[in-house]
Motif scaffolding. Structure first.
Motif, PDB file in Angstrom:
ATOM      1  N   GLY A   1      11.440  23.954  25.790  1.00  0.00           N
ATOM      2  CA  GLY A   1      11.066  24.024  27.208  1.00  0.00           C
ATOM      3  C   GLY A   1       9.767  23.259  27.410  1.00  0.00           C
TER       4      GLY A   1
ATOM      5  N   ALA B   1       9.384  21.424  30.395  1.00  0.00           N
ATOM      6  CA  ALA B   1       9.196  21.317  31.851  1.00  0.00           C
ATOM      7  C   ALA B   1       8.078  22.238  32.334  1.00  0.00           C
TER       8      ALA B   1
ATOM      9  N   VAL C   1       7.733  24.402  34.790  1.00  0.00           N
ATOM     10  CA  VAL C   1       8.582  25.100  35.765  1.00  0.00           C
ATOM     11  C   VAL C   1       7.681  25.909  36.703  1.00  0.00           C
TER      12      VAL C   1
ATOM     13  N   ASP D   1       6.298  28.790  38.688  1.00  0.00           N
ATOM     14  CA  ASP D   1       6.475  30.235  38.521  1.00  0.00           C
ATOM     15  C   ASP D   1       6.929  30.885  39.821  1.00  0.00           C
TER      16      ASP D   1
ATOM     17  N   LYS E   1      12.732  32.681  37.755  1.00  0.00           N
ATOM     18  CA  LYS E   1      13.062  33.211  36.422  1.00  0.00           C
ATOM     19  C   LYS E   1      12.320  32.401  35.371  1.00  0.00           C
ATOM     20  N   ASP E   2      11.944  33.031  34.277  1.00  0.00           N
ATOM     21  CA  ASP E   2      11.341  32.309  33.158  1.00  0.00           C
ATOM     22  C   ASP E   2      12.495  31.810  32.275  1.00  0.00           C
ATOM     23  N   ILE E   3      12.790  30.527  32.390  1.00  0.00           N
ATOM     24  CA  ILE E   3      13.973  29.960  31.714  1.00  0.00           C
ATOM     25  C   ILE E   3      13.864  30.137  30.200  1.00  0.00           C
ATOM     26  N   LEU E   4      12.705  29.769  29.673  1.00  0.00           N
ATOM     27  CA  LEU E   4      12.507  29.819  28.223  1.00  0.00           C
ATOM     28  C   LEU E   4      12.664  31.244  27.692  1.00  0.00           C
TER      29      LEU E   4
ATOM     30  N   GLY F   1       8.309  26.527  22.938  1.00  0.00           N
ATOM     31  CA  GLY F   1       7.683  26.481  24.255  1.00  0.00           C
ATOM     32  C   GLY F   1       6.469  25.575  24.259  1.00  0.00           C
ATOM     33  N   PHE F   2       5.998  25.256  25.433  1.00  0.00           N
ATOM     34  CA  PHE F   2       4.752  24.533  25.630  1.00  0.00           C
ATOM     35  C   PHE F   2       3.821  25.435  26.426  1.00  0.00           C
TER      36      PHE F   2
ATOM     37  N   LYS G   1       1.537  33.946  24.504  1.00  0.00           N
ATOM     38  CA  LYS G   1       2.794  33.512  25.143  1.00  0.00           C
ATOM     39  C   LYS G   1       3.919  33.433  24.121  1.00  0.00           C
TER      40      LYS G   1
ATOM     41  N   LYS H   1       7.210  35.681  24.722  1.00  0.00           N
ATOM     42  CA  LYS H   1       8.516  35.045  24.957  1.00  0.00           C
ATOM     43  C   LYS H   1       9.391  35.048  23.699  1.00  0.00           C
TER      44      LYS H   1
HETATM   45  O1  C5P Z   1       4.237  31.197  30.928  1.00  0.00           O
HETATM   46  P1  C5P Z   1       4.090  29.729  31.047  1.00  0.00           P
HETATM   47  O2  C5P Z   1       4.663  29.187  32.321  1.00  0.00           O
HETATM   48  O3  C5P Z   1       2.737  29.192  30.807  1.00  0.00           O
HETATM   49  O4  C5P Z   1       4.976  29.175  29.837  1.00  0.00           O
HETATM   50  C1  C5P Z   1       5.167  27.825  29.625  1.00  0.00           C
HETATM   51  C2  C5P Z   1       6.445  27.616  28.860  1.00  0.00           C
HETATM   52  O5  C5P Z   1       7.504  28.368  29.460  1.00  0.00           O
HETATM   53  C3  C5P Z   1       6.909  26.172  28.914  1.00  0.00           C
HETATM   54  O6  C5P Z   1       7.587  25.933  27.709  1.00  0.00           O
HETATM   55  C4  C5P Z   1       7.840  26.153  30.114  1.00  0.00           C
HETATM   56  O7  C5P Z   1       8.792  25.109  30.024  1.00  0.00           O
HETATM   57  C5  C5P Z   1       8.474  27.519  30.049  1.00  0.00           C
HETATM   58  N1  C5P Z   1       8.793  28.104  31.371  1.00  0.00           N
HETATM   59  C6  C5P Z   1      10.111  28.259  31.751  1.00  0.00           C
HETATM   60  N2  C5P Z   1      10.404  28.843  32.951  1.00  0.00           N
HETATM   61  C7  C5P Z   1       9.437  29.252  33.772  1.00  0.00           C
HETATM   62  C8  C5P Z   1       8.103  29.098  33.411  1.00  0.00           C
HETATM   63  C9  C5P Z   1       7.808  28.517  32.191  1.00  0.00           C
HETATM   64  O8  C5P Z   1      10.999  27.871  30.990  1.00  0.00           O
HETATM   65  N3  C5P Z   1       9.769  29.793  34.945  1.00  0.00           N
END
Ligand code: C5P
Length: 396
Positions: free
Chosen positions: A276, A278, A280, A282, A308-311, A325-326, A340, A344
């Motif tokens: 992940g 991107a 994304v 929040d 949603k938190d995709i990762l 993750g990043f 994090k 996650k």
């Molecule tokens: O919690 P945070 O947004 O800082 O986490 C960053 C990591 O989570 C990244 O790898 C990002 O691609 C992923 N992410 C995600 N979906 C979200 C928010 C973050 O996949 N809604």
């Protein structure tokens, strides 16, 4: 501190044949030298009609060979000596005539002779008028040399020097550099399926306004390119990005966080690795206005809801792929990133400084896994991508 250069210097013999695309070979040599290749240029007599050996000598830093009977080669056998000292040969541009010569194993000048005498891989970048490319004779020749194990890079489609438009243009120097680097990349991810999210997301407020961020997509695209070079089957889920789409990668465009979530969930089941990258969003506006919101003097209130938190969702799937993750932070980088990683449930997270990473061509990151922190020196994102994927391959 891990070392920056993942590729040891490689010797590339660059053959140039007679075609107007020979001018692009000058830029190609410049890029190859910059990327640490040791470049030896060999030109045909016809190539010298289009670009001078002096230009190529100045750019490669080495004398250019043209003649079969060059007495400066100590053993008097330039075709053997030059082909033995190369890790690979690239002929760019490769004219229709040169391709026909390769089919028949003809050896009537230095370049064709050393191609015949080679014991290293040979790549060619065809360049010719579209009728010459489409001619059944050329197509037969291409099929034959492919069957003989020669790699064909391109050609590209577009406007040609003769004014016609079609297939036959030589690939641009930058594309050729990428393909040559891909050739030398150890195939550490062969047979692996990898999905990468990249770029910013765009959360529309109304048809013309959106909530977004400064992510360019450069890091995610670089990882996608290197994963492909390492032999992986790559799916890139791209958010908003103005970058050129990489060749040969399955790309799904998904600009909003929700569209990205849907695309990821639809294709993630078959993946071995999920990264992940991107940025994304929040949050998104709770309601998306169908018509443009009119300007008014009163305070505009936009109700916001969570995305949603995709990762995190991918990482908690019953048979989750290896998830990376990043974490881009402006303060307490390692501490927040490690938190994090735990929250996650990720085996690996890449901590990067949000102040310098976003939009930049370079990055300096720290990889965090159960064994601790692995800082990588500041380097171009493509190089960071190589080291990250090597680390992942080691962990796997
Ligand atoms: O919690 P945070 O947004 O800082 O986490 C960053 C990591 O989570 C990244 O790898 C990002 O691609 C992923 N992410 C995600 N979906 C979200 C928010 C973050 O996949 N809604």
């Amino acid at each position: 501190m891990q070392k920056n250069k993942s590729l040891a210097p490689k010797s590339l013999l660059l053959g140039i044949t007679g075609g107007i695309a020979a001018y692009k070979a000058a830029e190609l040599v410049r890029l190859l030298v910059k990327a640490d290749f040791d470049v030896q240029v060999v030109m045909t007599q016809a190539a010298c009609q289009f670009i001078t050996p002096v230009t190529m000598q100045a750019l490669s830093g080495k004398p250019v060979f043209i003649d079969m009977w060059d007495s400066s080669i100590s053993n008097g056998m330039p075709h053997i000596e030059l082909s033995r000292s190369a890790d690979a040969i690239l002929v760019a541009p490769a004219s229709a005539d040169f391709i026909a010569k390769l089919v028949h194993g003809r050896a009537d000048d230095l370049l064709s002779t050393l191609c015949l005498a080679r014991d290293c891989p040979l790549m060619i970048a065809p360049a010719m008028n579209k009728q010459m490319w489409e001619n059944p004779a050329t197509q037969r020749n291409i099929t034959q040399i492919q069957a003989d194990g020669i790699s064909i890079l391109g050609p590209d489609s577009g406007e040609q020097a003769c004014g016609e438009i079609g297939l036959g243009r030589m690939l641009e120097a930058e594309d050729l550099l990428n393909l040559v680097e891909a050739h030398f990349q150890p195939k550490l991810l062969l047979g692996k399926k990898i999905m990468i999210t990249a770029g910013a997301t765009l959360e529309m407020i109304d048809p013309v306004r959106a909530i977004t961020n400064l992510s360019s997509g450069k890091m995610g695209y670089a990882i996608a390119q290197v994963a492909q070079e390492m032999g992986a089957e790559v799916t890139l889920i791209s958010g908003a990005s103005t970058l050129k789409l990489p060749l040969g990668i399955n790309i799904i465009q998904a600009t909003s966080a929700d569209a990205m979530y849907q695309s990821v969930m639809q294709h993630v089941a078959k993946q071995d690795i999920f990264i992940g990258v991107a940025a994304v969003a929040d949050y998104r506006p709770a309601t998306q206005h169908i018509e443009k919101i009119k300007k008014s003097k009163s305070l505009l209130t936009i109700e916001i809801s969570h995305n949603k938190d995709i990762l995190a969702e991918v990482a908690s799937l019953p048979s989750a792929p290896f998830c990376v993750g990043f974490a881009a932070e402006t303060e307490n980088l390692l501490e927040y990133a490690e938190a994090k990683r735990h929250a996650k449930k990720l085996p690996l997270i890449v901590a990067n400084d949000a102040n310098t990473a976003l939009g930049s061509d370079e990055n300096s990151v720290t990889l965090l896994d159960k064994n601790g922190a692995h800082p990588l020196l500041k380097a171009p994102k493509i190089e960071i991508a190589r080291q990250l994927l090597q680390h992942i391959a080691n962990m796997l």
